[in-house]
Design a protein around this motif. Structure first.
Motif, PDB file in Angstrom:
ATOM      1  N   VAL A 117      21.143  49.000 -59.361  1.00 24.40           N
ATOM      2  CA  VAL A 117      22.463  49.160 -59.988  1.00 24.40           C
ATOM      3  C   VAL A 117      22.309  49.671 -61.426  1.00 24.40           C
ATOM      4  CG1 VAL A 117      24.510  47.908 -60.757  1.00 24.40           C
ATOM      5  CG2 VAL A 117      23.608  47.494 -58.486  1.00 24.40           C
ATOM      6  N   LEU A 118      21.316  49.149 -62.139  1.00 24.15           N
ATOM      7  CA  LEU A 118      21.096  49.637 -63.507  1.00 24.15           C
ATOM      8  C   LEU A 118      20.670  51.111 -63.497  1.00 24.15           C
ATOM      9  CD1 LEU A 118      19.360  46.678 -65.392  1.00 24.15           C
ATOM     10  CD2 LEU A 118      21.620  47.650 -65.810  1.00 24.15           C
ATOM     11  N   LEU A 178      27.285  45.231 -58.245  1.00 20.21           N
ATOM     12  CA  LEU A 178      26.173  44.359 -57.884  1.00 20.21           C
ATOM     13  C   LEU A 178      26.639  43.276 -56.911  1.00 20.21           C
ATOM     14  CD1 LEU A 178      23.186  43.535 -58.441  1.00 20.21           C
ATOM     15  CD2 LEU A 178      24.076  42.014 -60.184  1.00 20.21           C
ATOM     16  N   CYS A 179      27.796  42.688 -57.193  1.00 19.42           N
ATOM     17  CA  CYS A 179      28.309  41.617 -56.331  1.00 19.42           C
ATOM     18  C   CYS A 179      28.709  42.155 -54.952  1.00 19.42           C
ATOM     19  CB  CYS A 179      29.470  40.897 -57.002  1.00 19.42           C
ATOM     20  SG  CYS A 179      28.963  39.997 -58.477  1.00 19.42           S
ATOM     21  N   GLU A 180      29.082  43.433 -54.907  1.00 17.66           N
ATOM     22  CA  GLU A 180      29.402  44.050 -53.611  1.00 17.66           C
ATOM     23  C   GLU A 180      28.135  44.216 -52.766  1.00 17.66           C
ATOM     24  OE1 GLU A 180      32.981  47.047 -55.075  1.00 17.66           O
ATOM     25  OE2 GLU A 180      31.037  47.869 -54.514  1.00 17.66           O
ATOM     26  N   MET A 235      15.684  43.747 -56.749  1.00 18.66           N
ATOM     27  CA  MET A 235      15.766  45.166 -56.380  1.00 18.66           C
ATOM     28  C   MET A 235      17.193  45.688 -56.582  1.00 18.66           C
ATOM     29  SD  MET A 235      14.575  46.932 -52.839  1.00 18.66           S
ATOM     30  CE  MET A 235      16.085  46.607 -51.965  1.00 18.66           C
ATOM     31  N   ASP A 236      18.191  44.869 -56.206  1.00 20.06           N
ATOM     32  CA  ASP A 236      19.588  45.277 -56.396  1.00 20.06           C
ATOM     33  C   ASP A 236      19.905  45.461 -57.885  1.00 20.06           C
ATOM     34  OD1 ASP A 236      20.058  45.288 -53.711  1.00 20.06           O
ATOM     35  OD2 ASP A 236      21.095  43.369 -53.637  1.00 20.06           O
ATOM     36  N   LEU A 237      19.401  44.544 -58.707  1.00 21.20           N
ATOM     37  CA  LEU A 237      19.628  44.657 -60.156  1.00 21.20           C
ATOM     38  C   LEU A 237      19.065  45.976 -60.686  1.00 21.20           C
ATOM     39  CD1 LEU A 237      18.766  41.025 -61.278  1.00 21.20           C
ATOM     40  CD2 LEU A 237      20.872  42.207 -61.865  1.00 21.20           C
ATOM     41  N   PRO A 242      23.294  57.392 -56.621  1.00 21.84           N
ATOM     42  CA  PRO A 242      24.068  56.238 -56.179  1.00 21.84           C
ATOM     43  C   PRO A 242      23.384  55.522 -55.013  1.00 21.84           C
ATOM     44  CG  PRO A 242      25.140  58.263 -55.507  1.00 21.84           C
ATOM     45  CD  PRO A 242      23.980  58.657 -56.357  1.00 21.84           C
ATOM     46  N   ILE A 243      23.608  54.235 -54.946  1.00 21.44           N
ATOM     47  CA  ILE A 243      23.013  53.444 -53.873  1.00 21.44           C
ATOM     48  C   ILE A 243      23.787  53.741 -52.596  1.00 21.44           C
ATOM     49  CG2 ILE A 243      22.512  51.097 -53.092  1.00 21.44           C
ATOM     50  CD1 ILE A 243      22.841  50.413 -56.204  1.00 21.44           C
TER      51      ILE A 243
END
Lengths: 73, 158
Positions: free
Chosen positions: B112-113, B14-16, B107-109, B121-122
């Motif tokens: 990733v979940l 997530l931090c990436e 949206m990222d959260l 994969p994103i």
């Protein structure tokens, strides 16, 4: 219909209105707030006098403090 | 490849994805810390505990609100913002910079979940200059898809 042309006073008033709106928006964005989203993405604002509001803000503040203390490890 | 994201790597992932994400924690269904990133190990437990309390508070506040049970939340406070998302199995919370865009963080959260739960994969697009190994030529440009996600992966050399 052709839009009426604004004079210098009208243009200045327009600029001032835009500036005031920007300041209001920036102030609003700085205010603490809590939102919750349901599974459809519908957002609801937790009202400052609502149940749990203060606790939620406190918890979030503590989380930010923990990360500040950790120094972005 | 689906299913390659592990709970230990999720917070880091997530931090990436977001430069505004400073630290993140992942909790399992029992509320135990399953992964963290951006804080030292000594602070991670406290951050995880606070993330658990956050959704307890959300559920308390939700009793006064219409609609279904909250799946995500956002708190803007002085000095930063906290975003959290949950599924029946996982809770992911992130401390972000104040200027983070809420819609992108949420949206990222979710993404990733979803990846953690075995979803696709994103994919991150890279700049054309980064992606092409050889010199930039008109022929190479003509082969590129305007939508990288739909084109061939240039890293495969195809």
């Amino acid at each position: 219909m052709k839009e009426k042309r604004k004079g210098p006073i009208g243009r200045a008033a327009g600029l001032a209105e835009g500036l005031a709106a920007t300041v209001r928006r920036m102030q609003r964005e700085r205010e603490p707030r809590v939102l919750v989203y349901d599974e459809t993405g519908y957002a609801r604002l937790v009202q400052p006098n609502g149940r749990g509001y203060e606790r939620l803000l406190e918890t979030a503040e503590q989380m930010v403090e923990v990360v500040d203390a950790g120094g972005d490890a | 490849m689906a299913g390659t994201l592990t709970p230990e790597r999720t917070a880091e992932r997530l931090c990436e994805l977001s430069t505004d994400a400073r630290a993140a924690v992942l909790l399992d269904a029992a509320g135990s810390l399953a992964g963290f990133h951006g804080v030292p190990q000594t602070e991670s437990r406290e951050l995880g505990e606070l993330a658990r309390e956050l959704f307890e508070g959300v559920d308390r506040a939700h009793r006064d609100l219409p609609g279904g049970p909250p799946e995500q939340m956002e708190a803007q406070v002085e000095g930063g913002a906290v975003y959290a998302s949950r599924t029946p199995r996982w809770t992911l919370a992130v401390v972000a910079r104040r200027g983070a865009l809420s819609s992108l963080m949420l949206m990222d959260l979710r993404a990733v979940l979803a990846e953690l739960e075995g979803g696709p994969p994103i994919r991150r697009s890279s700049a054309a200059a980064e992606a092409t190994s050889g010199p930039a030529t008109e022929e190479a440009a003509a082969r590129e898809s305007p939508v990288p996600e739909l084109g061939e992966d240039p890293r495969n050399g195809a």
